[in-house]
Design a protein around this motif. Structure first.
Motif, short mmCIF file in Angstrom:
data_model
loop_
_atom_site.label_atom_id
_atom_site.label_comp_id
_atom_site.label_asym_id
_atom_site.label_seq_id
_atom_site.Cartn_x
_atom_site.Cartn_y
_atom_site.Cartn_z
N ALA A 4 0.83 -1.21 0.00
CA ALA A 4 0.00 0.00 0.00
C ALA A 4 0.87 1.26 0.00
O ALA A 4 0.60 2.21 -0.73
N GLY A 5 1.91 1.26 0.81
CA GLY A 5 2.81 2.41 0.86
C GLY A 5 3.50 2.66 -0.46
O GLY A 5 3.56 3.81 -0.93
N SER A 7 2.47 1.78 -3.41
CA SER A 7 1.51 2.20 -4.43
C SER A 7 1.16 3.69 -4.27
O SER A 7 0.86 4.36 -5.25
N LEU A 8 1.22 4.20 -3.05
CA LEU A 8 0.92 5.62 -2.83
C LEU A 8 1.99 6.55 -3.41
O LEU A 8 1.69 7.67 -3.80
N ILE A 9 3.23 6.08 -3.46
CA ILE A 9 4.30 6.97 -3.91
C ILE A 9 4.75 6.71 -5.35
O ILE A 9 5.62 7.41 -5.86
N GLN A 10 4.15 5.73 -6.03
CA GLN A 10 4.53 5.46 -7.41
C GLN A 10 4.30 6.69 -8.27
O GLN A 10 3.29 7.37 -8.17
N GLY A 11 5.27 6.99 -9.11
CA GLY A 11 5.15 8.13 -10.01
C GLY A 11 5.61 9.44 -9.41
O GLY A 11 5.75 10.43 -10.11
N MET A 12 5.82 9.49 -8.11
CA MET A 12 6.29 10.72 -7.48
C MET A 12 7.79 10.85 -7.69
O MET A 12 8.51 9.85 -7.70
N LYS A 13 8.25 12.06 -7.86
CA LYS A 13 9.67 12.30 -8.11
C LYS A 13 10.31 13.02 -6.94
O LYS A 13 9.63 13.66 -6.14
N ASN A 14 11.63 12.91 -6.87
CA ASN A 14 12.44 13.60 -5.85
C ASN A 14 12.09 13.19 -4.42
O ASN A 14 12.14 14.01 -3.51
N LEU A 15 11.69 11.94 -4.25
CA LEU A 15 11.42 11.43 -2.91
C LEU A 15 12.73 11.01 -2.25
O LEU A 15 13.67 10.61 -2.93
N PRO A 16 12.79 11.08 -0.93
CA PRO A 16 13.99 10.59 -0.26
C PRO A 16 14.10 9.08 -0.44
O PRO A 16 13.13 8.39 -0.71
N LEU A 17 15.30 8.60 -0.27
CA LEU A 17 15.56 7.16 -0.37
C LEU A 17 14.75 6.42 0.68
O LEU A 17 14.72 6.80 1.84
N THR A 18 14.08 5.37 0.25
CA THR A 18 13.35 4.53 1.19
C THR A 18 13.85 3.11 1.06
O THR A 18 14.30 2.68 0.02
N ARG A 19 13.76 2.40 2.14
CA ARG A 19 14.18 1.00 2.16
C ARG A 19 13.21 0.25 3.05
O ARG A 19 12.81 0.74 4.10
N SER A 20 12.87 -0.92 2.64
CA SER A 20 11.93 -1.72 3.41
C SER A 20 12.59 -3.06 3.73
O SER A 20 13.30 -3.63 2.91
#
Length: 88
Positions: A4-5, A7-20
């Protein structure tokens, strides 16, 4: 929740690095230096699921090591959830 997380940020640009980390077991392994230094670590609804206090401490230490400054832990508003957080 991970799905879910993402899918919410797909297509967004300039996001900070995330790791799961897909499992609790992944957090009990040695962490590379390149994985350290995140601005925020979030542990939601997981500490109360770990039966062993020793394992909870290990995982919290690993999460803290991943973080530069901030570790947020969220648990249900129950006595069990409170105890899991207060022990840490």
């Amino acid at each position: 929740m991970q799905h879910a997380g993402w899918s919410l940020i797909q297509g967004m640009k300039n996001l900070p690095l995330t790791r799961s980390y897909g499992s609790i077991k992944a957090l009990t392994k040695s962490i590379n230096k390149s994985e350290r230094g995140h601005g925020l670590e979030n542990a939601s609804y997981m500490l109360g699921e770990i039966p062993s206090l020793k394992d909870r401490i290990t995982i919290v230490c690993q999460l803290w090591d991943l973080s530069r400054d901030v570790l947020v832990s969220v648990e249900p508003g129950t006595p069990h959830g409170f105890n899991a957080i207060s022990q840490m």
